[in-house]
Design a protein around this motif. Structure first.
Motif, short mmCIF file in Angstrom:
data_model
loop_
_atom_site.label_atom_id
_atom_site.label_comp_id
_atom_site.label_asym_id
_atom_site.label_seq_id
_atom_site.Cartn_x
_atom_site.Cartn_y
_atom_site.Cartn_z
N PRO A 124 -76.82 28.73 -52.99
CA PRO A 124 -76.88 27.40 -52.37
C PRO A 124 -78.10 27.21 -51.49
O PRO A 124 -78.65 28.17 -50.96
CB PRO A 124 -75.60 27.32 -51.54
CG PRO A 124 -75.19 28.73 -51.32
CD PRO A 124 -75.71 29.52 -52.47
N ARG A 125 -78.49 25.95 -51.37
CA ARG A 125 -79.59 25.59 -50.46
C ARG A 125 -79.00 25.29 -49.09
O ARG A 125 -77.87 24.86 -48.96
CB ARG A 125 -80.30 24.33 -50.98
CG ARG A 125 -81.05 24.54 -52.25
CD ARG A 125 -81.72 23.28 -52.80
NE ARG A 125 -81.14 22.03 -52.36
CZ ARG A 125 -81.79 21.14 -51.58
NH1 ARG A 125 -83.02 21.35 -51.21
NH2 ARG A 125 -81.20 20.02 -51.21
N GLY A 163 -65.71 19.69 -59.03
CA GLY A 163 -66.32 20.12 -57.77
C GLY A 163 -67.58 20.94 -57.98
O GLY A 163 -68.59 20.76 -57.29
N TRP A 164 -67.55 21.83 -58.95
CA TRP A 164 -68.73 22.64 -59.25
C TRP A 164 -69.84 21.79 -59.86
O TRP A 164 -71.02 22.00 -59.55
CB TRP A 164 -68.38 23.80 -60.19
CG TRP A 164 -67.82 24.97 -59.46
CD1 TRP A 164 -66.52 25.38 -59.43
CD2 TRP A 164 -68.54 25.88 -58.62
NE1 TRP A 164 -66.39 26.49 -58.64
CE2 TRP A 164 -67.62 26.82 -58.12
CE3 TRP A 164 -69.87 25.99 -58.23
CZ2 TRP A 164 -67.99 27.86 -57.27
CZ3 TRP A 164 -70.24 27.03 -57.38
CH2 TRP A 164 -69.31 27.94 -56.92
N ILE A 165 -69.49 20.85 -60.71
CA ILE A 165 -70.50 19.97 -61.30
C ILE A 165 -71.17 19.16 -60.20
O ILE A 165 -72.39 19.01 -60.18
CB ILE A 165 -69.86 19.06 -62.38
CG1 ILE A 165 -69.50 19.90 -63.60
CG2 ILE A 165 -70.79 17.91 -62.75
CD1 ILE A 165 -68.60 19.19 -64.61
N ARG A 166 -70.37 18.66 -59.27
CA ARG A 166 -70.93 17.92 -58.13
C ARG A 166 -71.91 18.80 -57.36
O ARG A 166 -73.01 18.37 -57.01
CB ARG A 166 -69.79 17.46 -57.20
CG ARG A 166 -70.27 16.80 -55.93
CD ARG A 166 -69.12 16.43 -55.02
NE ARG A 166 -68.53 17.62 -54.41
CZ ARG A 166 -67.75 17.61 -53.36
NH1 ARG A 166 -67.41 16.45 -52.80
NH2 ARG A 166 -67.26 18.72 -52.87
N TYR A 167 -71.54 20.03 -57.11
CA TYR A 167 -72.40 20.98 -56.38
C TYR A 167 -73.73 21.19 -57.11
O TYR A 167 -74.79 21.12 -56.51
CB TYR A 167 -71.64 22.31 -56.22
CG TYR A 167 -72.51 23.46 -55.78
CD1 TYR A 167 -72.93 23.58 -54.46
CD2 TYR A 167 -72.90 24.44 -56.70
CE1 TYR A 167 -73.72 24.65 -54.07
CE2 TYR A 167 -73.67 25.51 -56.30
CZ TYR A 167 -74.08 25.61 -54.99
OH TYR A 167 -74.87 26.67 -54.60
N PHE A 168 -73.68 21.45 -58.42
CA PHE A 168 -74.91 21.71 -59.17
C PHE A 168 -75.76 20.46 -59.36
O PHE A 168 -76.98 20.52 -59.31
CB PHE A 168 -74.60 22.37 -60.51
CG PHE A 168 -74.24 23.83 -60.39
CD1 PHE A 168 -75.17 24.76 -59.97
CD2 PHE A 168 -72.95 24.25 -60.66
CE1 PHE A 168 -74.84 26.11 -59.84
CE2 PHE A 168 -72.60 25.59 -60.54
CZ PHE A 168 -73.55 26.52 -60.12
N GLU A 187 -78.06 19.39 -56.31
CA GLU A 187 -79.05 20.39 -55.94
C GLU A 187 -78.51 21.55 -55.10
O GLU A 187 -79.18 22.06 -54.20
CB GLU A 187 -80.24 19.72 -55.26
CG GLU A 187 -80.91 18.71 -56.17
CD GLU A 187 -82.13 18.06 -55.54
OE1 GLU A 187 -82.64 18.59 -54.54
OE2 GLU A 187 -82.54 17.03 -56.07
N ARG A 188 -77.26 21.97 -55.37
CA ARG A 188 -76.68 23.18 -54.78
C ARG A 188 -76.68 23.17 -53.26
O ARG A 188 -76.90 24.20 -52.62
CB ARG A 188 -77.38 24.42 -55.32
CG ARG A 188 -77.36 24.55 -56.81
CD ARG A 188 -78.08 25.77 -57.34
NE ARG A 188 -79.07 26.37 -56.49
CZ ARG A 188 -80.36 26.06 -56.50
NH1 ARG A 188 -80.82 25.13 -57.30
NH2 ARG A 188 -81.21 26.68 -55.71
#
Length: 156
Positions: free
Chosen positions: A25-26, A84-89, A92-93
């Motif tokens: 993650p950033r 949720g993971w798609i939202r994260y990626f 931009e993480r």
């Protein structure tokens, strides 16, 4: 007897995490790990071990109506987890997205896999798997909520 097809249950939860390890993650706070409660960390580790190992000892049941409902629940909670993971990626993480609310659910990336595992315990007919899911919940959800509250109160 070993039931290798039952391993699809933990693998389905692990898949997005494989991408996570390759792309950290950033804007991740440096001090987060130091503030974790050891009890929660131990409970999370024990529960995680159980939910990833125990399915191999149980077969998946899908004949009775309650088993079909549990499979539907698994699908819904896994879909929520993947969203949720798609939202994260896609965004931009950003670190805080790992803990941000989604459709009114706080820490959905912690809660949805736990609910998925609870449903899986019904399909597997495994009280040990349910117990492992409960222990995982006792460790994982409070730890995630703690980070969620610190992020939202800018105390990270």
């Amino acid at each position: 007897m070993f039931h290798y097809m039952s391993l699809i249950i933990p693998i389905a939860v692990l898949l997005p995490n494989l991408f996570f390890f390759g792309t950290p993650p950033r804007n991740s706070p440096a001090t987060m790990d130091a503030k974790e409660n050891m009890f929660y960390k131990i409970a999370e580790g024990i529960g995680r071990l159980g939910v990833f190992v125990l399915p191999i000892f149980s077969t998946i049941h899908k004949d009775k109506p309650y088993e079909v409902l549990a499979i539907i629940g698994m699908f819904v909670f896994l879909l929520l987890y993947y969203v949720g993971w798609i939202r994260y990626f896609r965004k931009e993480r950003e670190y805080k997205l790992l803990y941000s609310s989604m459709i009114g659910i706080p820490v959905p990336l912690a809660i949805s896999p736990i609910l998925y595992f609870f449903c899986a315990s019904i399909v597997l007919h495994s009280s040990l798997f349910f117990l492992s899911s409960l222990i995982l919940a006792i460790g994982h959800i409070p730890s995630s909520l703690n980070i969620y509250y610190r992020i939202n109160n800018d105390k990270v």
